[in-house]
Design a protein around this motif. Structure first.
Motif, mmCIF file in Angstrom:
data_model
loop_
_atom_site.group_PDB
_atom_site.id
_atom_site.type_symbol
_atom_site.label_atom_id
_atom_site.label_comp_id
_atom_site.label_asym_id
_atom_site.label_seq_id
_atom_site.Cartn_x
_atom_site.Cartn_y
_atom_site.Cartn_z
ATOM 1 N N LEU A 204 59.063 48.796 31.568
ATOM 2 C CA LEU A 204 60.252 49.642 31.684
ATOM 3 C C LEU A 204 60.548 50.028 33.128
ATOM 4 O O LEU A 204 59.634 50.261 33.927
ATOM 5 C CB LEU A 204 60.065 50.913 30.852
ATOM 6 C CG LEU A 204 59.791 50.729 29.361
ATOM 7 C CD1 LEU A 204 59.477 52.083 28.716
ATOM 8 C CD2 LEU A 204 60.971 50.078 28.658
ATOM 9 N N THR A 209 64.459 54.654 31.964
ATOM 10 C CA THR A 209 63.580 55.393 31.064
ATOM 11 C C THR A 209 63.835 56.889 31.152
ATOM 12 O O THR A 209 63.960 57.577 30.136
ATOM 13 C CB THR A 209 62.100 55.104 31.406
ATOM 14 O OG1 THR A 209 61.867 53.695 31.325
ATOM 15 C CG2 THR A 209 61.171 55.829 30.457
ATOM 16 N N ILE A 226 60.446 53.892 23.504
ATOM 17 C CA ILE A 226 61.208 53.139 24.499
ATOM 18 C C ILE A 226 60.412 51.881 24.835
ATOM 19 O O ILE A 226 59.313 52.002 25.386
ATOM 20 C CB ILE A 226 61.454 53.968 25.774
ATOM 21 C CG1 ILE A 226 61.997 55.366 25.440
ATOM 22 C CG2 ILE A 226 62.396 53.252 26.707
ATOM 23 C CD1 ILE A 226 62.078 56.291 26.639
ATOM 24 N N PRO A 227 60.929 50.696 24.488
ATOM 25 C CA PRO A 227 62.173 50.423 23.773
ATOM 26 C C PRO A 227 62.099 50.851 22.307
ATOM 27 O O PRO A 227 61.003 51.041 21.757
ATOM 28 C CB PRO A 227 62.327 48.896 23.896
ATOM 29 C CG PRO A 227 60.922 48.402 24.042
ATOM 30 C CD PRO A 227 60.200 49.450 24.837
#
Length: 269
Positions: A204, A209, A226-227
Motif C-alpha cells: 500500500l 491509505t 485495506i485493500p
C-alpha cells in the motif's frame, strides 16, 4: 458524513508515516490536531513542516507508559480541550522467528501495539461518554486476520487490537452511547516500517491509505481492511478450506508466508 471541522483530533504515532499524513489531512479539514509521538526529532520536524497551520499541537508520549499517558492526557485537556476523535496509530514490528525473540522484544511489542491503544483510550473515553459523542479509530493490521512466519508477536498484538476494538464498538452500542469505533486492518504499507518485504499483493501507498482511514472515520465505518478484499479472502478461505488447503492457498498462491523473508524494517540511527 462526519464533519471534522473544529474537532479536536489526537493521533498517536502522529509525527511519522501514515500518522503524519493523517495529521495533514485532518488539518486540511480544519481540525485541531494533537500529535503524540515518542520521537522528539520527528515531532520537531513535523511541526516545522506544518508551521502554516495554527491548530497543531504536539506532545512527547510513550504509549506503553501509563503514568506518562495520564500526565500528558491531563495536559491535553487543560491546554486544548476534550478530544473528539482519537486515532490509535502508534506501533512497532520485530520481524524474526519467535525462537529468536527476547523477553524485551515481546514485552515492547505487546506494550506498544496491544496495551497502548487501550491505555490511551481509557484516558479519553470517559469524557466522550460524558458528552455522549466521539470517535475512536484503532489502526490494527491484516496481520491480525492471518498467521504469518516472522510476525508471530506482531500478529498477536494486532489480533488483540481487533478483538478489543470491535468489542468496544459493541459495548458502546449496548450502553446506547453515540461513540463510533472504527477498526482499520491494512496490508503492508510502504512507510519504511516494513522495508525488505516482498509481496505478490501490492504494498500500500501511504497517502492513499491515510486518506482511506480518514474517509472511514468521516463515514463512521466499523471494520475496514485495506485493500477491501483482504477481509473477504481470509475469512471466506478460513471458513471453507481445511488448514492444509488454506496454508497452500495463502503460502503458495498468495505468497504471504514468504513476505517477511528479507525483512529489514527501519534502519536504526
Amino acid at each position: 458524513m462526519k464533519d471534522l471541522k473544529n474537532k479536536i483530533v489526537l493521533i498517536t504515532g502522529g509525527a511519522s508515516g501514515i500518522g503524519k499524513i493523517m495529521a495533514r489531512l485532518m488539518l486540511e479539514r480544519q481540525s485541531k490536531v494533537i500529535l503524540w509521538d515518542i520521537n522528539q526529532e520527528n515531532i520537531n520536524n513535523t511541526l516545522k513542516e506544518f508551521s502554516n497551520y495554527k491548530t497543531i499541537y504536539a506532545y512527547k508520549v510513550d504509549v506503553s507508559n501509563i503514568e506518562n499517558i495520564k500526565e500528558q492526557a491531563l495536559k491535553v485537556k487543560q491546554d486544548i480541550g476534550i478530544v473528539d476523535v482519537l486515532i490509535n496509530n502508534a506501533g512497532i514490528v520485530v520481524g524474526k522467528f519467535f525462537n529468536t525473540q527476547t523477553y524485551a522484544d515481546i514485552t515492547k511489542t505487546m506494550s506498544i501495539n496491544a496495551n497502548g491503544p487501550m491505555y490511551v483510550t481509557v484516558e479519553f473515553l470517559s469524557d466522550m461518554i460524558h458528552k455522549n459523542t466521539g470517535h475512536i479509530c484503532n489502526i490494527a493490521s491484516s496481520g491480525g486476520l492471518i498467521s504469518n512466519p516472522k510476525m508471530s508477536v506482531y500478529a498477536a498484538s494486532k489480533w488483540a487490537v481487533i478483538g478489543w476494538s470491535d468489542s468496544l464498538r459493541l459495548e458502546m452500542l449496548q450502553l446506547k452511547k453515540n461513540i463510533n469505533i472504527t477498526t482499520i486492518m491494512p496490508y503492508y504499507i510502504n512507510t519504511g516500517m516494513f522495508n525488505g518485504v516482498k509481496s505478490k499483493i501490492p504494498i500500500l501507498e501511504p497517502e492513499a491509505t491515510a486518506l482511506t482511514i480518514i474517509k472511514s472515520i468521516e463515514k463512521n465505518k466499523r471494520m475496514v481492511t485495506i485493500p477491501g478484499y483482504i477481509y473477504r479472502v481470509t475469512r471466506l478461505g478460513q471458513a471453507l478450506m481445511s488448514v492444509n488447503m488454506f496454508d497452500w492457498f495463502t503460502g503458495k498462491v498468495l505468497g504471504i508466508y514468504k513476505t517477511m523473508e528479507h525483512f529489514v524494517g527501519h534502519k536504526k540511527a
